[in-house]
Scaffold this active site. Structure first.
Site, PDB file in Angstrom:
ATOM      1  N   LYS A 152      -4.033  -6.280   2.396  1.00 15.32           N
ATOM      2  CA  LYS A 152      -5.163  -6.948   1.756  1.00 15.32           C
ATOM      3  C   LYS A 152      -5.028  -8.456   1.693  1.00 15.32           C
ATOM      4  CE  LYS A 152      -6.481  -2.830   1.340  1.00 15.32           C
ATOM      5  NZ  LYS A 152      -5.191  -2.247   1.745  1.00 15.32           N
ATOM      6  N   SER A 186      -5.421   5.106   5.117  1.00 15.17           N
ATOM      7  CA  SER A 186      -4.380   4.187   5.547  1.00 15.17           C
ATOM      8  C   SER A 186      -4.435   4.032   7.058  1.00 15.17           C
ATOM      9  CB  SER A 186      -3.012   4.747   5.138  1.00 15.17           C
ATOM     10  OG  SER A 186      -1.971   4.088   5.811  1.00 15.17           O
ATOM     11  N   ASP A 218       0.820  -1.213   0.000  1.00 15.57           N
ATOM     12  CA  ASP A 218       0.000   0.000   0.000  1.00 15.57           C
ATOM     13  C   ASP A 218       0.856   1.265   0.000  1.00 15.57           C
ATOM     14  OD1 ASP A 218      -2.163  -1.689   0.090  1.00 15.57           O
ATOM     15  OD2 ASP A 218      -3.231  -0.505   1.587  1.00 15.57           O
ATOM     16  N   CYS A 229       0.606  -8.306   4.646  1.00 10.81           N
ATOM     17  CA  CYS A 229       0.206  -6.905   4.489  1.00 10.81           C
ATOM     18  C   CYS A 229      -1.295  -6.724   4.297  1.00 10.81           C
ATOM     19  CB  CYS A 229       1.043  -6.248   3.403  1.00 10.81           C
ATOM     20  SG  CYS A 229       2.754  -6.011   3.962  1.00 10.81           S
ATOM     21  N   CYS A 244       4.747  -2.398   8.368  1.00 14.48           N
ATOM     22  CA  CYS A 244       5.161  -1.136   8.991  1.00 14.48           C
ATOM     23  C   CYS A 244       4.776  -1.094  10.472  1.00 14.48           C
ATOM     24  CB  CYS A 244       4.570   0.039   8.236  1.00 14.48           C
ATOM     25  SG  CYS A 244       5.216   0.168   6.554  1.00 14.48           S
ATOM     26  N   GLU A 276      -6.805   4.732  -0.551  1.00 15.62           N
ATOM     27  CA  GLU A 276      -6.434   5.303   0.737  1.00 15.62           C
ATOM     28  C   GLU A 276      -5.913   6.718   0.547  1.00 15.62           C
ATOM     29  OE1 GLU A 276      -5.135   1.349   3.269  1.00 15.62           O
ATOM     30  OE2 GLU A 276      -3.572   2.599   2.386  1.00 15.62           O
TER      31      GLU A 276
END
Length: 552
Positions: free
Chosen positions: A122, A469, A79, A120, A192, A443
């Site tokens: 999705k 996000s 993303d 991550c 992240c 996002e």
């Protein structure tokens, strides 16, 4: 009888066995349960670059426990790299591609069970959807979270670099300092480091009962994650033995638990898209009103980045998701009888899981707030609902009223923010970014980060029929439904209209007389975009963000 036996036993299946031998499988391996390992490994997503090591550990675990592991792939979009351009239209839409392709591979090849290895935004919900749809014994182990970065004696995460761009554009930091953020913000592989969407969903796999303890919080670079992966491979073999399947685990009560812990952790607003979609695959319908009901009675116990200055690695050190669940159980806020992939109940799993750091996980007697970290707002501007991460909103912005600044897409809003055309008190409205209108429900991290970086986070709100996000903070209200492309009122908001936001009261109102709005709607037709390929098919099939953007 195992599912794969229909492909392996008897003279009629000699052709199948010939192809198994072509894979190099021995007679012994062919006779064992066939366990598919769905690997999201690739070399473009930082959260996935270590998944090859996780997959190999899962393979060992499956083999040690008497199964035959077979790896096949799933796609994943980063993303962060997709953000702010056409690539973000392809992020949410991959959730359904992942579910569909996993279904196709699993049923085409007769697997007896699956181990899902996502990380991550999705592919975690996409693989949960696939697990529910297939209802084969399944367990999850992720690639794990990234460690926080370090700059000037403080910790950083992806939201830090995003907001640093706004600071640079406002003349608050130098190009050299921006470069330092660029090089030090994301120091390791992994998802992240804040409570963004990937980490939110990985934590919720633990709560749903679909992963072992630590799946959401053990850092990607820790050797204990390799151990977790081996134990996960062993766990799936026990699920086969006991015939425990995803729909035995992901019950209505399990989703209530997930929403409850979601509120306590202050997860990404994207969980309000993904949990309904996963539940839908289980034959369970979750509406946004359920979320508000749970939020009203669930205290917010964690302020992880971007809402605060603690990170997932610190949540892990404090006791992880199970410690949060144990705090909640002190007020009987969880269904502790739910079954999990351990073969034990939630209550058995969390018993004795101590909160080791009350600064990271607030004791339930001393929460950040008595209500949950996410709120669903309704009103004439969002009759079907909208979503805000309440725990990441400045106190002075919980109630706000201001003039609308209207933009037809993210890029136009970003240009206006960068040019200094947004003023304190404004309510930025970005429309035609919903599931159908985007399409793909992009996002809006870049606009929200620019607003925060320029020092407007305590005076400017942002409203969109798109989404945000998990790295977003501030008075950012997404998933406005119905969206503009479906005839929603957001489509006729005009520059200067007054918009009223009351998060404690769960209200979002356009303060324009009803007769004026009726006249606007009478003369208005939603804009249509020229589309092709997958996005055209997706836009034709996707439902509202309020119902999880599932495909009809």
């Amino acid at each position: 009888m195992m599912k794969s036996d229909s492909l392996k036993l008897g003279p009629q299946n000699a052709p199948h066995r010939a192809l198994y031998h072509a894979l190099g499988l021995t007679e012994e391996e062919i006779s064992r349960p066939l366990v598919g390992i769905v690997s999201s490994y690739n070399e473009i997503v930082p959260g996935h670059m270590n998944i090859d090591k996780i997959v190999e550990a899962v393979r060992l675990g499956v083999a040690m426990a008497g199964g035959t592991p077979v790896v096949f792939p799933a796609i994943a979009v980063c993303d962060g790299i997709a953000m702010g351009h056409v690539g973000m239209k392809y992020s949410l839409v991959t959730r359904d591609l992942i579910a569909d392709s996993t279904e196709a591979m699993a049923l085409a090849h007769g697997f007896d069970a699956l181990v899902m290895v996502p990380n991550c935004d999705k592919n975690v919900p996409g693989l949960l959807m696939a697990a529910a749809r297939l209802n084969l014994p399944a367990v999850f182990v992720s690639g794990g979270p990234m460690l926080a970065g370090h700059i000037d004696g403080g910790k950083t995460s992806f939201s830090t670099i995003s907001e640093a761009v706004g600071q640079y554009n406002a003349g608050k930091i130098s190009e050299e300092k921006l470069r330092e953020y660029e090089c030090k913000t994301c120091p390791t592989c992994g998802s992240c480091s804040g409570m963004y969407t990937a980490n939110s969903m990985n934590c919720l796999t633990e709560v749903l009962g679909m992963a072992l303890r630590g799946n959401g919080t053990i850092p990607a670079v820790y050797s204990s994650r390799i151990e977790l992966a081996k134990h996960t491979g062993m766990a799936v073999m026990k699920l086969i033995e006991k015939n425990i399947r995803p729909r035995d685990i992901m019950t209505r009560e399990a989703f209530d638990n997930a929403l409850t812990v979601d509120m306590a952790l202050g997860c990404s607003t994207n969980s309000m898209l993904h949990l309904p979609a996963i539940a839908h695959e289980c034959g369970i319908e979750i509406n946004l009103d359920i979320a508000n009901g749970i939020s009203e009675k669930t205290p917010n116990l964690c302020h992880l980045a971007p809402a605060g200055r603690t990170y997932v690695e610190e949540l892990d050190e404090a006791g992880g998701v199970y410690a949060v669940m144990n705090e909640l159980s002190k007020k009987n806020l969880l269904h502790t009888g739910c079954l999990t992939v351990t073969g034990k109940t939630v209550g058995e799993n969390i018993a004795g899981c101590v909160n080791r750091n009350p600064d990271v996980i607030r004791p339930i007697e001393n929460p950040y707030s008595e209500t949950g970290g996410i709120a669903v707002l309704r009103g004439n501007l969002a009759p079907d609902g909208s979503v805000v991460k309440r725990s990441a909103v400045a106190p002075e912005m919980l109630v706000h009223e201001g003039p609308a600044r209207v933009f037809e897409c993210e890029e136009d809003a970003q240009a206006a923010i960068n040019a200094g055309k947004i003023n304190p008190g404004d309510v930025v409205v970005i429309r035609y970014e919903g599931p159908k209108g985007g399409p793909g429900m992009r996002e809006m991290l870049n606009p929200t980060s620019a607003i925060m970086g320029m020092g407007l986070g305590s005076s400017v709100a942002l409203i969109t029929d798109g989404r945000f996000s998990g790295a977003t903070r501030g008075a950012c209200i997404g998933h406005v439904s119905p969206e503009a492309a479906s005839g929603g009122l957001i489509g006729v908001v005009q520059e200067g209209d007054i918009i009223s936001i009351d998060i404690p009261a769960n209200k979002l109102e356009l303060k324009v007389d009803s007769d004026v709005l009726e006249a606007r709607l009478k003369d208005w037709t939603p804009k249509k975009k020229e589309l092709s390929g997958y996005l055209k098919r997706y836009a034709a099939l996707v439902s509202s963000g309020a119902s999880g953007a599932v495909l009809n």
